[in-house]
Design a protein around this motif. Sequence first.
Motif, PDB file in Angstrom:
ATOM      1  N   SER B 163       0.885  -1.124  -0.057  1.00 60.07           N
ATOM      2  CA  SER B 163       0.062  -0.069  -0.369  1.00 60.07           C
ATOM      3  C   SER B 163       0.881   1.533  -0.019  1.00 60.07           C
ATOM      4  O   SER B 163       0.547   2.300  -0.618  1.00 60.07           O
ATOM      5  N   LEU B 164       1.877   1.284   0.605  1.00 58.03           N
ATOM      6  CA  LEU B 164       2.997   2.197   0.550  1.00 58.03           C
ATOM      7  C   LEU B 164       3.515   2.437  -0.716  1.00 58.03           C
ATOM      8  O   LEU B 164       3.480   3.606  -1.272  1.00 58.03           O
ATOM      9  N   LEU B 415      -9.152   0.717   5.549  1.00 59.74           N
ATOM     10  CA  LEU B 415      -8.241   1.846   5.647  1.00 59.74           C
ATOM     11  C   LEU B 415      -7.102   1.793   6.496  1.00 59.74           C
ATOM     12  O   LEU B 415      -6.078   1.856   6.224  1.00 59.74           O
ATOM     13  N   ILE B 418      -4.262  -0.298   4.957  1.00 59.18           N
ATOM     14  CA  ILE B 418      -3.433   0.523   3.898  1.00 59.18           C
ATOM     15  C   ILE B 418      -2.691   1.201   4.543  1.00 59.18           C
ATOM     16  O   ILE B 418      -1.378   1.336   4.400  1.00 59.18           O
ATOM     17  N   PHE B 419      -3.138   2.126   5.706  1.00 58.91           N
ATOM     18  CA  PHE B 419      -2.149   3.208   6.100  1.00 58.91           C
ATOM     19  C   PHE B 419      -1.400   2.592   7.267  1.00 58.91           C
ATOM     20  O   PHE B 419      -0.373   3.051   7.522  1.00 58.91           O
ATOM     21  N   LEU B 420      -1.733   1.393   8.086  1.00 61.83           N
ATOM     22  CA  LEU B 420      -0.900   0.898   9.132  1.00 61.83           C
ATOM     23  C   LEU B 420       0.167  -0.047   8.570  1.00 61.83           C
ATOM     24  O   LEU B 420      -0.388  -1.384   8.218  1.00 61.83           O
ATOM     25  N   THR B 421       1.234   0.193   8.354  1.00 60.82           N
ATOM     26  CA  THR B 421       2.220  -0.728   7.517  1.00 60.82           C
ATOM     27  C   THR B 421       2.934  -1.443   8.490  1.00 60.82           C
ATOM     28  O   THR B 421       3.827  -2.176   8.044  1.00 60.82           O
TER      29      THR B 421
ATOM     30  N   PHE C 114       7.963   8.863   5.591  1.00 58.79           N
ATOM     31  CA  PHE C 114       6.632   8.674   5.076  1.00 58.79           C
ATOM     32  C   PHE C 114       5.739   7.625   5.863  1.00 58.79           C
ATOM     33  O   PHE C 114       4.668   8.146   6.258  1.00 58.79           O
ATOM     34  N   VAL C 115       6.317   6.638   6.339  1.00 55.80           N
ATOM     35  CA  VAL C 115       5.567   5.552   6.912  1.00 55.80           C
ATOM     36  C   VAL C 115       5.411   6.098   8.536  1.00 55.80           C
ATOM     37  O   VAL C 115       4.099   6.068   8.857  1.00 55.80           O
ATOM     38  N   MET C 119       1.984   7.864   7.060  1.00 51.30           N
ATOM     39  CA  MET C 119       0.911   6.723   7.164  1.00 51.30           C
ATOM     40  C   MET C 119       0.406   6.722   8.400  1.00 51.30           C
ATOM     41  O   MET C 119      -0.954   6.302   8.541  1.00 51.30           O
ATOM     42  N   MET C 120       1.492   6.382   9.627  1.00 48.75           N
ATOM     43  CA  MET C 120       0.976   6.053  10.790  1.00 48.75           C
ATOM     44  C   MET C 120       0.195   7.163  11.465  1.00 48.75           C
ATOM     45  O   MET C 120      -0.710   6.968  12.116  1.00 48.75           O
ATOM     46  N   VAL C 122      -1.968   9.236  10.003  1.00 46.64           N
ATOM     47  CA  VAL C 122      -3.355   9.224   9.147  1.00 46.64           C
ATOM     48  C   VAL C 122      -3.953   7.831   9.906  1.00 46.64           C
ATOM     49  O   VAL C 122      -5.119   8.194  10.260  1.00 46.64           O
ATOM     50  N   ALA C 123      -3.375   6.851  10.178  1.00 43.73           N
ATOM     51  CA  ALA C 123      -4.171   5.691  10.834  1.00 43.73           C
ATOM     52  C   ALA C 123      -4.521   6.090  12.016  1.00 43.73           C
ATOM     53  O   ALA C 123      -5.475   5.863  12.542  1.00 43.73           O
ATOM     54  N   MET C 126      -7.753   8.140  12.686  1.00 45.83           N
ATOM     55  CA  MET C 126      -8.853   7.536  12.352  1.00 45.83           C
ATOM     56  C   MET C 126      -9.556   6.894  13.546  1.00 45.83           C
ATOM     57  O   MET C 126      -9.626   5.610  13.878  1.00 45.83           O
TER      58      MET C 126
END
Lengths: 299, 422, 215
Positions: B163-164, B415, B418-421, C114-115, C119-120, C122-123, C126
Amino acid sequence: MMGHYIALSLLAVLGLGMIFIFYLTVKGRTIERRFVFLYIVFTVSLPLFVKMKPPIQVSPEVQQVVETITSLSPGAKVLISCDFDPPSAPELQPMLVAFTKYALKHDLKLIFMGLWPLGPSQANRGLRLALADTIIAAKNLTYGVDYVNLGFQSGNEFVIQAMGGSFKSMFPQDDRRIPYDSIPLLNGVVNYRQIDLVMNFSAGKPGTIEWIQNAVDRYQVKLSAGNTAVQAPQVYPYLRAGQVRGLMGGMSGAAEFELALNEKGKASSFILSQMFSHLAVMLFVIVGNVAWLMTRKKK
Amino acid sequence: MVSTANQGDRRCATNLIRLLLVTFAVLLTFLHNRALADNSAVDTSSVVSASITPLAPPTSLVVSDHVYDNAERLDLVWVPSIDDKLIASKLIEYRVYRITDSGDGQRIAVLPAGANSFSDENVESGHQYSYYITSVGADSEFPSISSEPIEPEREWLNYHLISLLLICMIIGVAITYFIETARRGKKLFIRRIAGLEAIDDAVGRATEMGRPILFIPGIQDMDDVGTVAGVTILGRVCRVVAEFDTKISVPTSRSLVMTAARETIKTAYQTAGRPDKYSDDMSNYITDEQFGYVAAVNGIMVREKPATCFYMGTFYAESLLLAETGNSVGAIQIAGTSNPMQIPFFVVACDFTLIGEELFAASAYLSSEPKQLGSLKGQDLGKAIALTAITIGVIAATGSSAWHIGWMQDILNALESIFLTR
Amino acid sequence: MSTEFGVWVAALMTIGLFSFLYKDNPFFKVCEAVFIGSSTGYWAVVYFFDNLQKKLWEGIFPPDGAVGDAWLWGGAILGILMLCRLSNKIGWIARWPVSFIVGATAGLYMINYFVSSAMMQVASTMQSLVVTNGGGIDWQATIGSVVVAVAVVSGLIYFFFSKEHTGAFGGVAKVGIWFLMITFGASFGYTVMSRMSLLIGRMDYLFGDWLGMIR
């Protein structure tokens, strides 16, 4: 004791002085900036002589650090990254000393390092203070067995990343130029997987955020951090996302940490000065805004 | 009268009966003893089996390589012993053994009853490993069948981060598209940024007052994006400075930044048609040490009393020291930094402040360079993606948490995946 | 009062640098020059011994006779190319090592930054707006959750440069700038604490370590 009462009296005088400043401001008189500097110096210095401790409450983020540390069992290996230099020492050194004392008393194995050139020497200072503690001194701890200082390595976040593969690649020798393989404590320590916790004391970049980006999210490292008060607000989003286990911010965080670990240190003795200086700044802000409003009114 | 023969027969029969009885008794005794022996043998055997509790070993041991790692982990999965499921189970624990080169088992882990998996993280690529698991009672240990040898592998790609990759590709393609669009001459809209209009006025003010301009491009090196943005803005400022023939001073904290600054200033003067007015002394290296640099710049401010101070780049603790000193000498100050911790100081002490990403937007706006403009537009797409994801995620989280709406939970899970990698 | 020479030097230099608060004076200029000179010298020594000697030389030629890391030759060559900057004629060669540094850093940041920072975050944003505690609504947590969501969304809209801040969009952007200013105020307060801590540390040094008035 005499100094205690003299200092209290002078603080009362400063309080009256603030009222006088407010009066002058309302009257439209400007205050000489040097006077403000002197006022702050006295407000900061006098409480150092007052033997009074304000009540300190341990905040949830500091409590989280304490819980993370106290959950470690004897023999657990902790990597401590001292990413600060002497200008930030008043805030971070007390945290480092309190943690080192706790760790050595509870038989945790400590591996110090630094991403700032003067970080390892700050670590050595903290160790010297901790080893002077009577309980710790009685344990006759040995360098290389109970604690080790790997020293400084340049490269910032590249060092953190490379350590995920091999500590030895970044620190072939320790701070005393002893080869990595000759240090008993590091026997079997290849990378982060053999480390139970990373403690980071950080004053800027590279610091906690770089550790989060390159170690926590990449190598699933368990990280707790102490930051200067400037840096701490930047780390709160990561605290909220669970990427860092607890955060000690500034001198107040250090004082809370000392209280929670029952290791009285410099931060606890400075907190009264901190309180009075904050009070002074708040009052100056109010006075300044009143002056601004009055100037606007006149215009 | 009884006859003697009858008496003899009777005696013979009696003896026979006696013999039969004795034989029967002996036989009975023998059988009884045998039964006793058997019972005690059973007891013995029960005594013997009390010291060796029979336990079924774990079965179906499967060892596999842990995916997407650096060949540093093998995963073991097995079906627990059937004795594990019994209410009064005698199974205490499982032990994991790695078979060494000599064929012996080296115990590497002890797991509680009920365990059915383990990860061995002390493995290296280039070696083969096999294992067996034992079910352990109070006094007995029963091994499983050994696994086949397996070697940990290192994968080329980590599909957990797919997803990243997709998001990076979307943003990367967008940036490339916008850069190409800008190169082809199409005007890319960037909203007006307050504070940029003040640059020309600030330079003009310095010219009128006959005092120099001080430009600080931050305290980080050229690998920092803030410094790159600061040096770009320096180029724009220097074009105006060259036109107005104002003195400019650019003290730097890194030697590489000094070199880049000199090149930028020289180019600006050449573009303005004033190459002869350029001098290398316009930019000097002071020191790498943060507060040493600040002390020197403060000294420059107090001694030279610049009319305008620009602080454009990455700053740390020295920001307020610089801004306060500039304020004390009566300079007009325009600042821009992406470090959110230093923005408050610039906001209170400077006349105009570019907040956070406005610094990079200003750099793109002033330079009109396609790469910078395209990057900014591409980043806006990234922000739009984040904004959309957060809005949908918050609504989904609220719906699933407060009103237990199942499909909203599914959306939230999707979601997060996708965002929690991690 | 301390009898150590180093403590006296540090204390007098502290006072000398503080004298700038009154006005610029020769004592401050001397302390400033000593500080700049010694810090530059210190950095030069640290970089020489930690990088050139310890990392580069002992990495290529380990003192214990082990096999050196041949990759370090690449770093050494790039470092030498940097020195070409001193020449006007071949100064352009120095762009290559700079490009390497910038490229390597960008590559490292692209994933890790970025991660962790995008990304983290944004997660973690939520989260449900309504937070329950047992049977009822936890109002403190709910208000906090709403504030976080509104602040993040409005802040993102403020930093959106592709649309002019007009109409409803502009209104939300204004909310964003309000949140930003409140955040700046909070971090300003935190930073004041930091600065005061440094001053307290210095006062403790002067009154405690130097004059011995604090025990």
